[in-house]
Write a protein that holds these residues in place. Structure first.
Motif, PDB file in Angstrom:
ATOM      1  N   ALA A  58     -37.815  14.336 -28.580  1.00  0.00           N
ATOM      2  CA  ALA A  58     -37.986  15.900 -28.196  1.00  0.00           C
ATOM      3  C   ALA A  58     -39.439  16.458 -28.013  1.00  0.00           C
ATOM      4  CB  ALA A  58     -37.577  16.443 -29.743  1.00  0.00           C
ATOM      5  N   ALA A  59     -40.200  15.792 -28.247  1.00  0.00           N
ATOM      6  CA  ALA A  59     -41.774  16.149 -28.096  1.00  0.00           C
ATOM      7  C   ALA A  59     -41.972  15.717 -26.441  1.00  0.00           C
ATOM      8  CB  ALA A  59     -42.720  15.378 -28.699  1.00  0.00           C
ATOM      9  N   VAL A  60     -41.521  14.732 -25.985  1.00  0.00           N
ATOM     10  CA  VAL A  60     -41.537  14.366 -24.641  1.00  0.00           C
ATOM     11  C   VAL A  60     -40.909  15.226 -23.703  1.00  0.00           C
ATOM     12  CG1 VAL A  60     -40.738  12.503 -22.876  1.00  0.00           C
ATOM     13  CG2 VAL A  60     -42.017  11.933 -25.001  1.00  0.00           C
ATOM     14  N   PHE A  61     -39.531  15.456 -24.358  1.00  0.00           N
ATOM     15  CA  PHE A  61     -38.495  16.432 -23.615  1.00  0.00           C
ATOM     16  C   PHE A  61     -39.298  18.024 -23.535  1.00  0.00           C
ATOM     17  CE2 PHE A  61     -35.607  20.012 -24.022  1.00  0.00           C
ATOM     18  CZ  PHE A  61     -34.717  19.875 -23.076  1.00  0.00           C
ATOM     19  N   VAL A  62     -39.911  18.445 -24.693  1.00  0.00           N
ATOM     20  CA  VAL A  62     -40.491  19.576 -24.922  1.00  0.00           C
ATOM     21  C   VAL A  62     -41.713  19.747 -23.823  1.00  0.00           C
ATOM     22  CG1 VAL A  62     -41.968  21.077 -26.422  1.00  0.00           C
ATOM     23  CG2 VAL A  62     -39.877  20.445 -26.960  1.00  0.00           C
ATOM     24  N   LEU A  63     -42.603  18.779 -23.831  1.00  0.00           N
ATOM     25  CA  LEU A  63     -43.753  18.875 -22.878  1.00  0.00           C
ATOM     26  C   LEU A  63     -43.291  18.560 -21.513  1.00  0.00           C
ATOM     27  CD1 LEU A  63     -46.923  18.418 -22.926  1.00  0.00           C
ATOM     28  CD2 LEU A  63     -46.568  16.173 -22.486  1.00  0.00           C
ATOM     29  N   GLU A  64     -42.341  17.703 -21.129  1.00  0.00           N
ATOM     30  CA  GLU A  64     -41.988  17.520 -19.817  1.00  0.00           C
ATOM     31  C   GLU A  64     -41.419  18.958 -19.023  1.00  0.00           C
ATOM     32  OE1 GLU A  64     -42.919  14.945 -17.730  1.00  0.00           O
ATOM     33  OE2 GLU A  64     -43.697  13.643 -19.456  1.00  0.00           O
ATOM     34  N   THR A 113     -32.257  22.264 -12.732  1.00  0.00           N
ATOM     35  CA  THR A 113     -31.469  22.193 -11.560  1.00  0.00           C
ATOM     36  C   THR A 113     -30.990  20.787 -11.253  1.00  0.00           C
ATOM     37  OG1 THR A 113     -33.547  21.935 -10.111  1.00  0.00           O
ATOM     38  CG2 THR A 113     -32.611  24.215 -10.392  1.00  0.00           C
ATOM     39  N   LYS A 114     -31.781  19.908 -12.031  1.00  0.00           N
ATOM     40  CA  LYS A 114     -31.848  18.270 -11.599  1.00  0.00           C
ATOM     41  C   LYS A 114     -31.192  17.602 -12.998  1.00  0.00           C
ATOM     42  CE  LYS A 114     -34.493  18.217  -7.514  1.00  0.00           C
ATOM     43  NZ  LYS A 114     -35.161  17.439  -6.693  1.00  0.00           N
ATOM     44  N   HIS A 115     -31.257  18.297 -13.991  1.00  0.00           N
ATOM     45  CA  HIS A 115     -30.989  17.541 -15.106  1.00  0.00           C
ATOM     46  C   HIS A 115     -32.013  16.497 -15.758  1.00  0.00           C
ATOM     47  CE1 HIS A 115     -27.549  20.457 -15.482  1.00  0.00           C
ATOM     48  NE2 HIS A 115     -27.042  19.668 -14.645  1.00  0.00           N
ATOM     49  N   ASN A 116     -33.437  16.743 -15.074  1.00  0.00           N
ATOM     50  CA  ASN A 116     -34.257  15.637 -15.370  1.00  0.00           C
ATOM     51  C   ASN A 116     -35.165  16.128 -16.424  1.00  0.00           C
ATOM     52  OD1 ASN A 116     -36.477  14.064 -14.944  1.00  0.00           O
ATOM     53  ND2 ASN A 116     -36.120  13.588 -12.910  1.00  0.00           N
ATOM     54  N   PRO A 117     -34.944  15.374 -17.576  1.00  0.00           N
ATOM     55  CA  PRO A 117     -35.796  15.816 -18.772  1.00  0.00           C
ATOM     56  C   PRO A 117     -37.278  15.343 -18.843  1.00  0.00           C
ATOM     57  CG  PRO A 117     -34.328  13.991 -19.132  1.00  0.00           C
ATOM     58  CD  PRO A 117     -34.091  14.282 -17.948  1.00  0.00           C
ATOM     59  N   ALA A 118     -37.576  14.596 -17.845  1.00  0.00           N
ATOM     60  CA  ALA A 118     -38.851  13.749 -18.393  1.00  0.00           C
ATOM     61  C   ALA A 118     -39.593  13.657 -17.049  1.00  0.00           C
ATOM     62  CB  ALA A 118     -38.823  12.592 -19.162  1.00  0.00           C
ATOM     63  N   GLY A 119     -39.523  14.136 -16.000  1.00  0.00           N
ATOM     64  CA  GLY A 119     -40.337  13.941 -14.651  1.00  0.00           C
ATOM     65  C   GLY A 119     -39.771  12.535 -14.186  1.00  0.00           C
ATOM     66  N   ILE A 120     -38.597  12.019 -14.343  1.00  0.00           N
ATOM     67  CA  ILE A 120     -38.268  10.789 -13.990  1.00  0.00           C
ATOM     68  C   ILE A 120     -38.335  10.770 -12.338  1.00  0.00           C
ATOM     69  CG2 ILE A 120     -36.730   8.891 -13.899  1.00  0.00           C
ATOM     70  CD1 ILE A 120     -35.993  10.150 -16.668  1.00  0.00           C
ATOM     71  N   ARG A 121     -38.912   9.861 -11.630  1.00  0.00           N
ATOM     72  CA  ARG A 121     -38.820   9.930 -10.204  1.00  0.00           C
ATOM     73  C   ARG A 121     -37.967   8.842  -9.776  1.00  0.00           C
ATOM     74  NH1 ARG A 121     -42.541  13.228  -7.385  1.00  0.00           N
ATOM     75  NH2 ARG A 121     -44.068  13.950  -8.903  1.00  0.00           N
ATOM     76  N   CYS A 122     -37.519   9.217  -8.338  1.00  0.00           N
ATOM     77  CA  CYS A 122     -36.835   8.363  -7.669  1.00  0.00           C
ATOM     78  C   CYS A 122     -37.337   8.200  -6.420  1.00  0.00           C
ATOM     79  CB  CYS A 122     -35.237   8.979  -7.473  1.00  0.00           C
ATOM     80  SG  CYS A 122     -34.265   8.935  -8.912  1.00  0.00           S
ATOM     81  N   GLY A 123     -38.093   7.163  -6.207  1.00  0.00           N
ATOM     82  CA  GLY A 123     -39.150   7.218  -5.051  1.00  0.00           C
ATOM     83  C   GLY A 123     -40.155   8.340  -5.244  1.00  0.00           C
ATOM     84  N   SER A 124     -40.410   9.081  -4.220  1.00  0.00           N
ATOM     85  CA  SER A 124     -41.434  10.267  -4.338  1.00  0.00           C
ATOM     86  C   SER A 124     -40.764  11.604  -4.735  1.00  0.00           C
ATOM     87  CB  SER A 124     -41.680  10.415  -2.855  1.00  0.00           C
ATOM     88  OG  SER A 124     -40.909  10.896  -1.879  1.00  0.00           O
ATOM     89  N   ARG A 125     -39.495  11.422  -5.180  1.00  0.00           N
ATOM     90  CA  ARG A 125     -38.973  12.731  -5.611  1.00  0.00           C
ATOM     91  C   ARG A 125     -38.440  12.846  -6.990  1.00  0.00           C
ATOM     92  NH1 ARG A 125     -35.711  15.621  -0.647  1.00  0.00           N
ATOM     93  NH2 ARG A 125     -37.210  15.113   0.857  1.00  0.00           N
ATOM     94  N   TYR A 126     -38.156  13.841  -7.535  1.00  0.00           N
ATOM     95  CA  TYR A 126     -37.469  13.719  -9.066  1.00  0.00           C
ATOM     96  C   TYR A 126     -36.069  13.378  -8.803  1.00  0.00           C
ATOM     97  CZ  TYR A 126     -41.770  16.197 -10.700  1.00  0.00           C
ATOM     98  OH  TYR A 126     -42.925  16.447 -11.119  1.00  0.00           O
TER      99      TYR A 126
END
Length: 173
Positions: free
Chosen positions: A90-96, A107-120
């Motif tokens: 939860a702390a990771v989720f809240v911070l990110e 918009t992308k349902h990305n909870p933690a700044g997870i990258r796919c190449g150079s994009r989220y």
């Protein structure tokens, strides 16, 4: 000279000591003084001490106050499934996500700044994005990154371990 095999030694030793009685000194006849012990003295809280060295594996936690309105229920379920501390996740989720308000989360349902190449990365649902976050955390844990500091050193470009620890303490209040 021929050596005796172990089973033969056991039988011989048992036969020789069968009639031996041990005469140990009797315990002192004094009765110990009874001391009153209260339950409060013995109580140890279930909540762990939140530090950078805290193991990120599972422990009990339920969100309250602001966190209860922000932390997705799926996060708690996935925390148990992946054996990852829900308050850490939860702390990771809240911070990110900035308490669930970031555009990448919305918009992308990305909870933690997870990258796919150079994009989220983009996920179909919020649950899919959270599942990916837990897969990464569990993978790190399985590869020996078991503390908050170890996981954050690999996860984040910034040194935000202390922010995560502070959020964990805040969320657990």
């Amino acid at each position: 000279m021929r050596r005796l095999r172990r089973p033969a030694l056991v039988v011989i030793t048992a036969a020789l000591t069968a009639g031996v009685t041990l005469n140990l000194p009797a315990a002192d006849a004094e009765t110990p003084v009874r001391q009153t012990v209260t339950v409060i003295d013995l109580y140890q809280p279930d909540t762990p001490a939140y530090t950078a060295d805290m193991d990120v594996s599972w422990h009990e936690w339920q969100p309250i106050a602001k966190a209860a309105g922000v932390v997705p229920v799926a996060l708690l379920e996935l925390a148990e499934e992946y054996n990852i501390s829900p308050v850490y996740a939860a702390a990771v989720f809240v911070l990110e996500t900035g308490w669930g308000s970031s555009s990448v989360w919305l918009t992308k349902h990305n909870p933690a700044g997870i990258r796919c190449g150079s994009r989220y990365c983009r996920y179909s649902t919020a649950a899919d994005g959270l599942r990916r976050m837990f897969e990464i955390m569990a993978d790190y844990y399985g590869n020996g990154l078991t503390t908050v500091a170890q996981q954050r050193s690999l996860w984040s470009e910034a040194d935000d371990t202390e922010k995560i620890v502070q959020l964990m303490e805040q969320l657990a209040e």
